[in-house]
Design an enzyme around this catalytic site. Structure first.
Site, PDB file in Angstrom:
ATOM      1  N   TYR A   1      25.456  34.911   8.789  1.00 21.53           N
ATOM      2  CA  TYR A   1      25.295  35.904   7.590  1.00 21.53           C
ATOM      3  C   TYR A   1      26.077  37.260   8.259  1.00 21.53           C
ATOM      4  O   TYR A   1      25.635  37.795   9.135  1.00 21.53           O
ATOM      5  CB  TYR A   1      23.686  36.221   7.682  1.00 21.53           C
ATOM      6  CG  TYR A   1      22.994  35.223   6.897  1.00 21.53           C
ATOM      7  CD1 TYR A   1      22.902  34.043   7.076  1.00 21.53           C
ATOM      8  CD2 TYR A   1      22.512  35.615   5.670  1.00 21.53           C
ATOM      9  CE1 TYR A   1      22.160  33.121   6.115  1.00 21.53           C
ATOM     10  CE2 TYR A   1      21.786  35.012   4.568  1.00 21.53           C
ATOM     11  CZ  TYR A   1      21.597  33.495   5.072  1.00 21.53           C
ATOM     12  OH  TYR A   1      21.205  32.838   3.998  1.00 21.53           O
TER      13      TYR A   1
ATOM     14  N   HIS B   1      17.672  25.522  -1.088  1.00 20.65           N
ATOM     15  CA  HIS B   1      18.999  25.034  -0.436  1.00 20.65           C
ATOM     16  C   HIS B   1      18.953  23.299  -0.464  1.00 20.65           C
ATOM     17  O   HIS B   1      18.485  23.169  -1.607  1.00 20.65           O
ATOM     18  CB  HIS B   1      18.826  25.412   1.126  1.00 20.65           C
ATOM     19  CG  HIS B   1      19.081  26.886   1.359  1.00 20.65           C
ATOM     20  ND1 HIS B   1      18.947  27.587   2.893  1.00 20.65           N
ATOM     21  CD2 HIS B   1      19.617  27.534   0.857  1.00 20.65           C
ATOM     22  CE1 HIS B   1      19.187  28.510   2.476  1.00 20.65           C
ATOM     23  NE2 HIS B   1      19.980  28.850   1.469  1.00 20.65           N
TER      24      HIS B   1
ATOM     25  N   HIS C   1      28.158  30.388   0.656  1.00 23.02           N
ATOM     26  CA  HIS C   1      27.212  29.615   0.108  1.00 23.02           C
ATOM     27  C   HIS C   1      26.442  30.545  -1.012  1.00 23.02           C
ATOM     28  O   HIS C   1      26.082  30.240  -1.971  1.00 23.02           O
ATOM     29  CB  HIS C   1      26.292  29.062   0.942  1.00 23.02           C
ATOM     30  CG  HIS C   1      24.802  28.445   0.283  1.00 23.02           C
ATOM     31  ND1 HIS C   1      23.857  29.523   0.501  1.00 23.02           N
ATOM     32  CD2 HIS C   1      24.728  27.494  -0.222  1.00 23.02           C
ATOM     33  CE1 HIS C   1      22.920  28.763  -0.251  1.00 23.02           C
ATOM     34  NE2 HIS C   1      23.299  27.479  -0.574  1.00 23.02           N
ATOM     35  N   HIS C   2      26.323  31.643  -0.565  1.00 22.83           N
ATOM     36  CA  HIS C   2      25.660  32.712  -1.484  1.00 22.83           C
ATOM     37  C   HIS C   2      25.950  34.252  -0.837  1.00 22.83           C
ATOM     38  O   HIS C   2      26.084  34.371   0.304  1.00 22.83           O
ATOM     39  CB  HIS C   2      24.153  32.178  -1.219  1.00 22.83           C
ATOM     40  CG  HIS C   2      23.118  33.317  -1.247  1.00 22.83           C
ATOM     41  ND1 HIS C   2      22.215  33.155  -0.281  1.00 22.83           N
ATOM     42  CD2 HIS C   2      22.847  34.304  -2.259  1.00 22.83           C
ATOM     43  CE1 HIS C   2      21.373  34.168  -0.530  1.00 22.83           C
ATOM     44  NE2 HIS C   2      21.862  35.162  -1.716  1.00 22.83           N
TER      45      HIS C   2
ATOM     46  N   HIS D   1      26.436  34.888   2.884  1.00 25.01           N
ATOM     47  CA  HIS D   1      26.137  33.833   3.809  1.00 25.01           C
ATOM     48  C   HIS D   1      26.964  32.686   4.048  1.00 25.01           C
ATOM     49  O   HIS D   1      27.516  32.032   2.750  1.00 25.01           O
ATOM     50  CB  HIS D   1      24.654  33.171   3.051  1.00 25.01           C
ATOM     51  CG  HIS D   1      24.052  31.772   3.555  1.00 25.01           C
ATOM     52  ND1 HIS D   1      23.236  31.007   3.105  1.00 25.01           N
ATOM     53  CD2 HIS D   1      24.542  31.103   4.560  1.00 25.01           C
ATOM     54  CE1 HIS D   1      23.065  30.001   3.854  1.00 25.01           C
ATOM     55  NE2 HIS D   1      23.827  29.912   4.567  1.00 25.01           N
TER      56      HIS D   1
ATOM     57  N   HIS E   1      17.105  29.824  -6.614  1.00 22.86           N
ATOM     58  CA  HIS E   1      17.809  29.505  -5.426  1.00 22.86           C
ATOM     59  C   HIS E   1      17.040  28.773  -4.378  1.00 22.86           C
ATOM     60  O   HIS E   1      15.927  29.222  -3.881  1.00 22.86           O
ATOM     61  CB  HIS E   1      18.227  31.132  -4.895  1.00 22.86           C
ATOM     62  CG  HIS E   1      19.117  30.680  -3.524  1.00 22.86           C
ATOM     63  ND1 HIS E   1      20.467  30.265  -3.709  1.00 22.86           N
ATOM     64  CD2 HIS E   1      18.874  31.189  -2.292  1.00 22.86           C
ATOM     65  CE1 HIS E   1      20.868  30.296  -2.314  1.00 22.86           C
ATOM     66  NE2 HIS E   1      20.135  30.823  -1.678  1.00 22.86           N
TER      67      HIS E   1
ATOM     68  N   MET F   1      15.002  27.746   1.211  1.00 16.76           N
ATOM     69  CA  MET F   1      14.500  29.080   0.616  1.00 16.76           C
ATOM     70  C   MET F   1      13.796  28.586  -0.970  1.00 16.76           C
ATOM     71  O   MET F   1      14.014  27.396  -1.198  1.00 16.76           O
ATOM     72  CB  MET F   1      15.629  29.758   0.439  1.00 16.76           C
ATOM     73  CG  MET F   1      16.236  30.441   1.483  1.00 16.76           C
ATOM     74  SD  MET F   1      17.454  31.756   1.143  1.00 16.76           S
ATOM     75  CE  MET F   1      17.855  32.225   2.584  1.00 16.76           C
TER      76      MET F   1
END
Ligand SMILES: *[C@@H]1O[C@H](CO)[C@@H](O)[C@H](O)[C@H]1NC(C)=O
Ligand SMILES: *[C@@H]1O[C@H](CO)[C@@H](O)[C@H](O)[C@H]1NC(C)=O
Ligand SMILES: *[C@@H]1O[C@H](CO)[C@@H](O)[C@H](O)[C@H]1NC(C)=O
Ligand SMILES: *[C@@H]1O[C@H](CO)[C@@H](O)[C@H](O)[C@H]1NC(C)=O
Ligand SMILES: *[C@@H]1O[C@H](CO)[C@@H](O)[C@H](O)[C@H]1NC(C)=O
Ligand SMILES: *[C@@H]1O[C@H](CO)[C@@H](O)[C@H](O)[C@H]1NC(C)=O
Length: 699
Positions: A231, A428, A266-267, A348, A426, A501
């Site tokens: 992150y 995973h 990823h995000h 991320h 959202h 998440m």
């Protein structure tokens, strides 16, 4: 500008945007909008050879398919695998001799995946029109959204895998060879409108482009091959804008790597920093930060505390998304006297294949000085990212819920509520079903968003066909269901894609000072659910603080009475490292004696998760038990304390029953594998078979 002129301009706005959203009734800005008559278009391949356009009328869905071929065109719908087996398909072509367009309704057999799929008994696709010229075939077809034919997939709000294919010749010529490139699968939300960039960036009254671009990106962030998850946070300075502006949309700028050309992102989220809330605060330090390339997020050692004020999202992107463009009546404010001076970009990176890479990803923000009638905001809701989110191993579907309740909505929402424009769900890798639920006065209302077929790789924003009003006192609940049949140990909430998440990113108006509204299982409740009363060296309050403030254990016990990590990391998988380093693995149980000297994590690992009765009880206790709610305010002059509440009592929303006499779509057969959904050679083989069989059955 007088209010009258403003209204006229706004009226024109709607008229000029009719290419993507035909004329709507003009409504006062405070009325929620219904977006009927939308049309969408997607390029299905990467080269602009296959275009799918679609729209919905009453109970029908219409498709216009335009493909760079004079041969056959295939279109299919699959819920789970994205394979032809079990898919609902239609084969289209324009006869080279007669010029007649044709559509043939087919399906892929699921029960005998090695046998050729079949022509449907009932032809449910109607040809509206079709033609071909020297280069292209274009066919328009329609069908009922729900045909009641067990061989046609009912189209609903779930993520649907849309299969596409084309070949050089008409099927009737017998030569059905397609090229390997000419087929694929793309997940889509077929029933959601999507505001197009092309409409959003034009100034409606002039038809000219009067938006500006602001690019925010990482600079040379190095992702080492040893980093499975990173992150990275970077402070950026806002452009100098003397008057208020509106953000009309944003898209991702992605660095792509390797043969597969995939981003490692990823995000990512862009947050506003409320530096203004520190009168006399040293703005020079923000300036210094904004010149640096950034630092690891949430690192107690590296990240300055002030960065915690960067909490209100203004742009959110997740894997598979194309960004978000806003409808013409809203814009996210930036600039001007009260606008944020600094923003924080959080990315991320997910690096399961251990690449070594240097990344420059970020956002392109489109903004305009032509202000729209309403200020919009984005807030985060769901389950707070924490070790107290647990999903047992070996589960087919296991639920977690995150609550935003009256303690927040009563205080923060305006009396006529907020109107939700769009949301992104959202989770995973284990996420399978997600919904955003809405409860008012003991009764659940229609789901704001619901996806029974959540695709981890397709986290596209969902624009609502009807804006949803959420009133003070209402609850919104993010409801997530996970599948962990192949996992041997519990999965916890966390930042890695191997952890989980359960979040929704909600775009709404009018903007309020709210960054997030979420909940978690209280620490004490969590620990006691698993029969643990006491840890060595720490009171339960210490443990709570550790969890809540992302604390460092060493701040609490400066000696060595905690479990130390012993193994060499070299030989450990990314999962092993997450486990070793987990806070839960450092808490040693002192009471009760039978669990004595185990770490809390090893205790959780030893629970009888293969007993369905046990896991059901845990799931029920966690959902229906206590929840600690957080109302994260972006204005420091307001504080709303956390509260421990019970899950609300309400009657569940029940969808009106299907009008079909029976309800059985063949693709509802058990999932064979959740492997990446790329069409493989077997599928091609099956596909050619489909055509042959379809033809044999053809008139
Ligand atoms: C052929 O049809 C396509 C799609 O309808 C269109 O875009 C293209 O301009 C047409 N070509 C000619 C030469 O008319
Ligand atoms: C990024 O790295 C390249 C190559 O090393 C270098 O030329 C460039 O100046 C760097 N950019 C920044 C913003 O540090
Ligand atoms: C939206 O609202 C309209 C009018 O209330 C209703 O007819 C329509 O079914 C709704 N659409 C959806 C997708 O809920
Ligand atoms: C550790 O590494 C050795 C040799 O590289 C390998 O044989 C062994 O399977 C590894 N152990 C684990 C637990 O991965
Ligand atoms: C913060 O909230 C207070 C109290 O509601 C309000 O007076 C003030 O204007 C708000 N500040 C900002 C920057 O919105
Ligand atoms: C729900 O109902 C039960 C039983 O009627 C009651 O004990 C509980 O307090 C209620 N929960 C809430 C949040 O109102």
């Amino acid at each position: 500008m007088s209010p009258h002129i403003f209204l006229i301009l706004f009226g024109l706005t709607i008229v000029r945007l009719c290419c993507s959203f035909p004329l709507e009734d003009e409504q006062p800005a405070t009325q929620p909008k219904h977006h009927q008559n939308w049309r969408r278009q997607e390029m299905m391949d990467n080269n602009g050879l296959y275009w799918l356009e679609w729209w919905v009328t009453a109970k029908k869905i219409h498709f216009r398919i335009t493909v760079n071929t004079q041969g056959f065109v295939g279109l299919g719908f699959s819920r789970k695998t994205g394979h032809m087996a079990g898919a609902d398909m239609v084969l289209l072509w324009v006869d080279d001799r007669t010029g007649e367009p044709n559509a043939l309704d087919c399906y892929g057999s699921f029960s005998h995946p090695h046998l050729a799929p079949m022509r449907d008994d009932t032809q449910n696709y109607q040809v509206i029109s079709g033609s071909q010229n020297g280069t292209h075939t274009e066919v328009e077809i329609s069908r009922q959204i729900e045909t009641c034919d067990p061989y046609d997939m009912p189209i609903n709000g779930d993520t649907i895998k849309v299969l596409w294919s084309f070949g050089d010749t008409d099927p009737i010529h017998g030569n059905l060879k397609g090229h390997g490139r000419n087929r694929g699968v793309k997940p889509l939300h077929l029933l959601s409108p999507l505001f197009e960039k092309s409409a959003a960036i034009l100034q409606p009254t002039t038809g000219k482009r009067e938006t500006h671009k602001w690019d925010i990106s990482m600079q040379n962030v190095t992702i080492e091959s040893s980093m499975d998850t990173l992150y990275w946070c970077k402070i950026v300075r806002a452009p100098v804008l003397n008057s208020k502006q509106h953000i009309v949309g944003y898209e991702a700028l992605l660095t792509r790597f390797g043969k597969s050309h995939q981003p490692l992102v990823h995000h990512m989220t862009l947050f506003e920093c409320s530096t203004k809330s520190y009168p006399g605060a040293d703005s020079s330090s923000w300036d210094v930060w904004s010149k640096s390339t950034g630092t690891e997020c949430n690192s107690n050692l590296l990240t300055p505390r002030d960065w915690d004020s960067c909490a209100t999202p203004v742009a959110v992107w997740s894997i598979g998304s194309t960004g978000q463009f806003l409808p013409p009546h809203v814009g996210i404010p930036m600039g001007g006297q009260s606008g944020a001076k600094y923003y924080m970009l959080e990315v991320h990176y997910d690096n399961p294949n251990g690449l070594h890479a240097v990344d420059h990803s970020g956002f392109r923000i489109h903004y305009t000085h032509h202000l729209r009638p309403n200020d919009a905001g984005i807030m985060i809701s769901g389950v707070s990212v924490s070790d107290t989110q647990l999903i047992p191993p070996g589960q087919k579907l296991y639920r977690n819920v995150g609550i935003c309740g009256p303690s927040c909505s009563n205080v923060m929402f305006p009396s006529d509520g907020i109107k939700i424009i769009s949301g992104t769900l959202h989770s995973h890798r284990a996420g399978r079903k997600m919904s955003l639920r809405h409860v008012r006065a003991g009764k659940e209302l229609e789901r704001i968003i619901e996806d029974e077929n959540f695709d981890y790789n397709y986290q596209q924003v969902r624009q609502l066909a009807n804006e949803t009003v959420v009133l003070p006192g209402d609850y919104i609940i993010t409801d997530c269901a996970y599948e962990t049949t192949n996992r041997k140990r519990p999965t916890f909430g966390g930042y890695s894609t191997k952890q989980e998440m359960c979040l929704s990113f909600i775009t709404y108006y009018p903007k309020i000072d709210l960054a997030g509204c979420y909940s978690m299982t209280p620490v004490r409740e969590f620990v006691e659910t698993f029969g643990v009363m006491q840890f060595y060296s720490l009171s339960m309050t210490d443990v709570e603080n550790l969890f809540l403030y992302n604390g460092n254990l060493l701040d609490y016990i400066p000696n060595t009475i905690y479990a130390k990590t012993k193994k060499s990391r070299a030989n450990m998988t990314a999962e092993d490292i997450l486990y070793e380093e987990s806070l839960l693995n450092q808490l040693l149980i002192s009471d009760p004696v039978e669990f004595h000297d185990r770490t809390f994590l090893s205790h959780l690992n030893q629970l009888p998760w293969s007993e369905p009765l046990f896991t059901k009880r845990v799931e029920h206790a966690m959902i229906n038990g206590k929840h600690m709610t957080f109302c994260r305010i972006s204005n420091e002059s307001i504080t709303i304390p956390s509260e421990i509440i019970r899950y609300p009592n309400f009657t569940t929303f029940v969808k009106p029953p299907s009008t079909c006499p029976y309800h059985l779509f063949i693709d509802n057969a058990p999932l064979i594998s959740s492997a990446p959904q790329l069409v493989d050679d077997l599928t091609l083989w099956v596909y050619l078979q489909v055509i042959v069989v379809c033809l044999l059955g053809a008139p």
